[in-house]
Design an enzyme around this catalytic site. Structure first.
Site, PDB file in Angstrom:
ATOM      1  N   THR A  99       0.865  -1.182   0.000  1.00  0.00           N
ATOM      2  CA  THR A  99       0.000   0.000   0.000  1.00  0.00           C
ATOM      3  C   THR A  99       0.899   1.229   0.000  1.00  0.00           C
ATOM      4  O   THR A  99       1.645   1.451   0.954  1.00  0.00           O
ATOM      5  CB  THR A  99      -0.910   0.007   1.234  1.00  0.00           C
ATOM      6  OG1 THR A  99      -1.674  -1.206   1.253  1.00  0.00           O
ATOM      7  CG2 THR A  99      -1.846   1.201   1.212  1.00  0.00           C
ATOM      8  N   LYS A 175      -6.795   0.970  -3.561  1.00  0.00           N
ATOM      9  CA  LYS A 175      -6.379   0.344  -2.303  1.00  0.00           C
ATOM     10  C   LYS A 175      -6.435   1.323  -1.139  1.00  0.00           C
ATOM     11  O   LYS A 175      -6.880   0.973  -0.040  1.00  0.00           O
ATOM     12  CB  LYS A 175      -4.955  -0.216  -2.433  1.00  0.00           C
ATOM     13  CG  LYS A 175      -4.401  -0.826  -1.132  1.00  0.00           C
ATOM     14  CD  LYS A 175      -5.266  -1.976  -0.615  1.00  0.00           C
ATOM     15  CE  LYS A 175      -4.904  -2.414   0.799  1.00  0.00           C
ATOM     16  NZ  LYS A 175      -3.616  -3.071   0.918  1.00  0.00           N
ATOM     17  N   LYS A 243       0.300   4.289   9.030  1.00  0.00           N
ATOM     18  CA  LYS A 243       0.851   4.545   7.686  1.00  0.00           C
ATOM     19  C   LYS A 243      -0.252   4.705   6.643  1.00  0.00           C
ATOM     20  O   LYS A 243      -0.280   5.689   5.884  1.00  0.00           O
ATOM     21  CB  LYS A 243       1.768   3.389   7.273  1.00  0.00           C
ATOM     22  CG  LYS A 243       2.229   3.450   5.809  1.00  0.00           C
ATOM     23  CD  LYS A 243       3.046   2.240   5.414  1.00  0.00           C
ATOM     24  CE  LYS A 243       2.232   0.984   5.185  1.00  0.00           C
ATOM     25  NZ  LYS A 243       1.489   0.998   3.877  1.00  0.00           N
TER      26      LYS A 243
END
Length: 301
Positions: A99, A175, A243
């Site tokens: 990702t 995503k 993150k």
């Protein structure tokens, strides 16, 4: 007898190990490496080849799948000491499953194209169990020639492969939108369970009712089971959502698009991380709520 096709998998964490096993079970000769000592050798004992670094994997396989945590680790896989990029032959393919910032992925496609290497922007979702059973989801985008070179690997890796565009970027955009939802769902599931505990509701009973009612979500059902069990072994850690929701917010900030729920969830994961739960399962975000007694693991004092 047909000889097995060769594929490389770099990164044997929860998802990478499952992908590697799936590919092996589906007839590929799988070449692996991992920074964790002994991980590649343990995999190869049941079939496949263990290598010391990404360059050796890339030299042995025309398609390389990278399953590491983030863009920085992917850069290391490709361009660090003994990186894969220098060993990849023209016409080979690099599948990036992390990702990442979509703009970073777009730039990486151009960088690899300059040396004749195909690139697939291919983030994954579904968790370790689905990776191991070949039922995970892939959100991919790539040039047609990249798909042509690696469709057989994509279809063997995953139960659902979405082909979302003819250049890198779209896969990573989809995503991070998925991660927006996943992170918010985990955060609000923790909030709901915490309120129930604060109000003296039996945790197992609350879980049973919610998972059979309209308020349920896949994340409530999956992650609150960890809370009920008192087991915060990291399948996906708190810091993953620090993150990933950070990437979501950075992407939206660039176009001045407001994301109030994502911002709140990000702050919750940040609070959990700084409170000492960074490497625990992401369901440990529930530990930020005061005045509640969490279920204990069986056998715990």
């Amino acid at each position: 007898m047909t000889q097995p096709q060769h594929v490389g998998v770099i990164g044997l964490g929860a998802m990478g190990a499952g992908i590697a096993r799936t590919l092996r079970n589906r007839g590929f000769h799988v070449h692996v490496c991992d920074v964790k000592p002994g991980a590649a050798e343990a995999f190869a004992k049941e079939g496949g080849s263990a290598w010391a670094n990404p360059a050796e994997v890339a030299a042995a396989a025309p398609v390389v799948v990278s399953v590491v945590v983030n863009a920085a680790q992917t850069e290391g896989v490709l361009f660090g000491d003994n990186g894969a990029a220098a060993a990849m032959k023209p016409g080979s393919t690099f599948i990036m499953c992390s990702t990442v910032d979509p703009n970073w992925s777009i730039a990486l496609e151009g960088k690899l194209a300059a040396q004749g290497v195909h690139y697939i922007d291919g983030p994954i979702s579904g968790g370790a169990a689905k990776a191991a059973s070949g039922q995970m989801t892939m959100m991919t985008s790539a040039k047609p020639e990249a798909y042509a070179a690696a469709n057989h690997v994509l279809d063997a890796m995953a139960g659902k492969v979405y082909r979302l565009g003819d250049a890198a970027g779209a896969g990573s955009k989809v995503k991070i939108i998925n991660q927006l939802l996943a992170g918010v769902h985990i955060a609000v599931a923790a909030e709901a369970m915490a309120l129930g505990l604060r109000e003296g509701v039996d945790a197992a009973a609350l879980y049973e009712v919610i998972t059979n009612s309209a308020g349920n979500s896949w994340m409530f059902e999956n992650r609150m089971a960890h809370v009920i069990a008192g087991d915060y072994t990291p399948l996906s850690a708190v810091d993953i959502f620090v993150k990933d929701l950070g990437l979501v917010l950075d992407t939206a900030r660039a176009s001045k698009f407001p994301l109030p729920l994502a911002a709140t969830a990000h702050q919750m994961f940040m609070q959990a991380s700084t409170a000492g739960f960074a490497r625990e399962d992401d369901s440990a975000v529930i530990k930020i709520f005061p005045g509640i007694e969490l279920p204990k693991a069986k056998g715990a004092a």
